[in-house]
Design a protein around this motif. Structure first.
Motif, PDB file in Angstrom:
ATOM      1  N   TYR A   8       0.701  -1.304   0.259  1.00 32.74           N
ATOM      2  CA  TYR A   8      -0.552  -0.047   0.261  1.00 32.74           C
ATOM      3  C   TYR A   8       0.898   1.474  -0.086  1.00 32.74           C
ATOM      4  O   TYR A   8       0.394   2.490  -0.447  1.00 32.74           O
ATOM      5  CB  TYR A   8      -0.709  -0.352   0.953  1.00 32.74           C
ATOM      6  N   LEU A   9       1.977   0.978   0.995  1.00 29.06           N
ATOM      7  CA  LEU A   9       3.132   1.951   1.004  1.00 29.06           C
ATOM      8  C   LEU A   9       3.301   2.918  -0.133  1.00 29.06           C
ATOM      9  O   LEU A   9       3.542   3.277  -1.442  1.00 29.06           O
ATOM     10  CB  LEU A   9       3.823   2.053   2.241  1.00 29.06           C
ATOM     11  N   GLY A  10       3.685   1.485  -0.589  1.00 34.53           N
ATOM     12  CA  GLY A  10       4.467   1.931  -2.647  1.00 34.53           C
ATOM     13  C   GLY A  10       3.080   2.282  -3.709  1.00 34.53           C
ATOM     14  O   GLY A  10       3.643   3.402  -4.465  1.00 34.53           O
ATOM     15  N   ILE A  11       2.099   2.182  -3.642  1.00 32.39           N
ATOM     16  CA  ILE A  11       0.985   2.266  -4.543  1.00 32.39           C
ATOM     17  C   ILE A  11       1.047   3.857  -4.071  1.00 32.39           C
ATOM     18  O   ILE A  11       0.809   4.603  -4.993  1.00 32.39           O
ATOM     19  CB  ILE A  11      -0.019   1.476  -4.514  1.00 32.39           C
ATOM     20  N   GLY A  12       0.864   3.882  -2.544  1.00 29.09           N
ATOM     21  CA  GLY A  12       0.614   5.826  -2.735  1.00 29.09           C
ATOM     22  C   GLY A  12       1.800   6.142  -2.689  1.00 29.09           C
ATOM     23  O   GLY A  12       1.805   7.518  -3.263  1.00 29.09           O
ATOM     24  N   LEU A  13       2.695   5.838  -2.775  1.00 29.74           N
ATOM     25  CA  LEU A  13       3.901   6.636  -3.006  1.00 29.74           C
ATOM     26  C   LEU A  13       4.167   6.824  -4.852  1.00 29.74           C
ATOM     27  O   LEU A  13       4.467   7.930  -5.290  1.00 29.74           O
ATOM     28  CB  LEU A  13       5.667   6.031  -3.303  1.00 29.74           C
ATOM     29  N   GLY A  14       3.193   6.201  -5.656  1.00 27.40           N
ATOM     30  CA  GLY A  14       2.981   6.321  -6.557  1.00 27.40           C
ATOM     31  C   GLY A  14       2.486   6.999  -7.354  1.00 27.40           C
ATOM     32  O   GLY A  14       2.817   7.943  -8.329  1.00 27.40           O
ATOM     33  N   LEU A  15       1.733   6.931  -6.241  1.00 25.27           N
ATOM     34  CA  LEU A  15      -0.296   8.497  -6.985  1.00 25.27           C
ATOM     35  C   LEU A  15       0.546   9.529  -6.713  1.00 25.27           C
ATOM     36  O   LEU A  15       0.271   9.916  -7.350  1.00 25.27           O
ATOM     37  CB  LEU A  15      -0.860   7.628  -5.783  1.00 25.27           C
ATOM     38  N   GLY A  16       0.948   9.821  -5.298  1.00 28.74           N
ATOM     39  CA  GLY A  16       1.726  11.022  -4.981  1.00 28.74           C
ATOM     40  C   GLY A  16       2.364  11.507  -5.209  1.00 28.74           C
ATOM     41  O   GLY A  16       2.564  12.104  -5.597  1.00 28.74           O
ATOM     42  N   ALA A  17       4.119  10.793  -6.613  1.00 26.39           N
ATOM     43  CA  ALA A  17       4.514  10.714  -7.577  1.00 26.39           C
ATOM     44  C   ALA A  17       3.643  11.429  -8.329  1.00 26.39           C
ATOM     45  O   ALA A  17       4.327  12.576  -8.993  1.00 26.39           O
ATOM     46  CB  ALA A  17       5.876  10.128  -7.848  1.00 26.39           C
ATOM     47  N   GLY A  18       2.991  10.583  -8.733  1.00 27.78           N
ATOM     48  CA  GLY A  18       2.327  11.200 -10.306  1.00 27.78           C
ATOM     49  C   GLY A  18       1.339  11.860 -10.434  1.00 27.78           C
ATOM     50  O   GLY A  18       1.159  13.181 -11.515  1.00 27.78           O
ATOM     51  N   ASN A  40      13.502   5.242  -6.348  1.00 27.86           N
ATOM     52  CA  ASN A  40      14.939   5.127  -5.649  1.00 27.86           C
ATOM     53  C   ASN A  40      14.772   4.682  -4.010  1.00 27.86           C
ATOM     54  O   ASN A  40      15.236   3.798  -3.451  1.00 27.86           O
ATOM     55  CB  ASN A  40      15.945   6.028  -5.766  1.00 27.86           C
ATOM     56  N   GLU A  41      13.911   6.020  -3.823  1.00 25.33           N
ATOM     57  CA  GLU A  41      13.714   5.676  -2.317  1.00 25.33           C
ATOM     58  C   GLU A  41      12.487   4.626  -1.705  1.00 25.33           C
ATOM     59  O   GLU A  41      12.910   3.666  -0.740  1.00 25.33           O
ATOM     60  CB  GLU A  41      12.747   7.485  -1.704  1.00 25.33           C
ATOM     61  N   ALA A  42      11.370   4.667  -2.928  1.00 22.27           N
ATOM     62  CA  ALA A  42      10.589   3.556  -2.946  1.00 22.27           C
ATOM     63  C   ALA A  42      11.252   1.899  -2.763  1.00 22.27           C
ATOM     64  O   ALA A  42      10.949   1.007  -1.934  1.00 22.27           O
ATOM     65  CB  ALA A  42       9.434   3.112  -3.603  1.00 22.27           C
ATOM     66  N   THR A  43      11.898   1.978  -4.330  1.00 21.69           N
ATOM     67  CA  THR A  43      12.749   0.668  -3.723  1.00 21.69           C
ATOM     68  C   THR A  43      13.862   0.152  -2.598  1.00 21.69           C
ATOM     69  O   THR A  43      13.807  -0.895  -2.047  1.00 21.69           O
ATOM     70  CB  THR A  43      13.863   0.831  -5.629  1.00 21.69           C
ATOM     71  N   GLU A  44      14.862   1.050  -2.510  1.00 19.99           N
ATOM     72  CA  GLU A  44      15.380   0.909  -1.212  1.00 19.99           C
ATOM     73  C   GLU A  44      14.311   0.173  -0.096  1.00 19.99           C
ATOM     74  O   GLU A  44      14.598  -0.619   0.892  1.00 19.99           O
ATOM     75  CB  GLU A  44      15.805   2.843  -0.554  1.00 19.99           C
ATOM     76  N   MET A  45      13.326   1.584   0.818  1.00 25.38           N
ATOM     77  CA  MET A  45      12.269   0.995   1.289  1.00 25.38           C
ATOM     78  C   MET A  45      12.280  -0.643   0.939  1.00 25.38           C
ATOM     79  O   MET A  45      12.013  -0.744   2.259  1.00 25.38           O
ATOM     80  CB  MET A  45      11.410   1.982   1.174  1.00 25.38           C
TER      81      MET A  45
END
Length: 118
Positions: A8-18, A40-45
């Motif tokens: 969910y966090l990854g999805i949120g990050l993606g939507l937020g970036a978009g 890169n931040e999402a990948t590291e997390m």
């Protein structure tokens, strides 16, 4: 954080970036750099979460292994105790039979019987 929460966090990050790209007054190069940074931040997390999940799983495996080994030791000990008790009963029964045979021979001799050898 479990795997579902990380997803969910990854999805949120993606939507937020978009959404940030749509609303940000930045150039294309700046937006791409920001996206790259967020990715890169999402990948590291995700890597950290994967490592944590692996560590938790390995701890669980070790605990289950130890529990199984402990249980196996208890079963083995119980079986050995039962074998020892059975051996003791066999010895006691053999001794009782030998004593009964000896007593029978003695009684036969005392009664005047012949033909029995000791």
């Amino acid at each position: 954080m479990n795997a579902r929460e990380a997803g969910y966090l990854g999805i949120g990050l993606g939507l937020g970036a978009g959404i940030a790209l749509l609303w940000a007054p930045k150039s294309g190069a700046e937006s791409r750099e920001m996206l790259k940074s967020k990715f890169n931040e999402a990948t590291e997390m995700a890597k950290r979460q994967g490592t944590q999940l692996r560590d938790v799983a390995m701890d669980q495996v070790d605990r289950v292994k130890q529990t199984a080994m402990d249980q196996a030791d208890r079963v083995k000990q119980t079986a050995m105790d039962q074998v020892d008790r059975a051996k003791q009963k066999i010895t006691e029964t053999r001794d009782n039979v030998n004593a009964a045979v000896s007593a029978g021979k003695q009684a036969y001799r005392e009664a005047g019987g012949t033909g029995v050898s000791s």
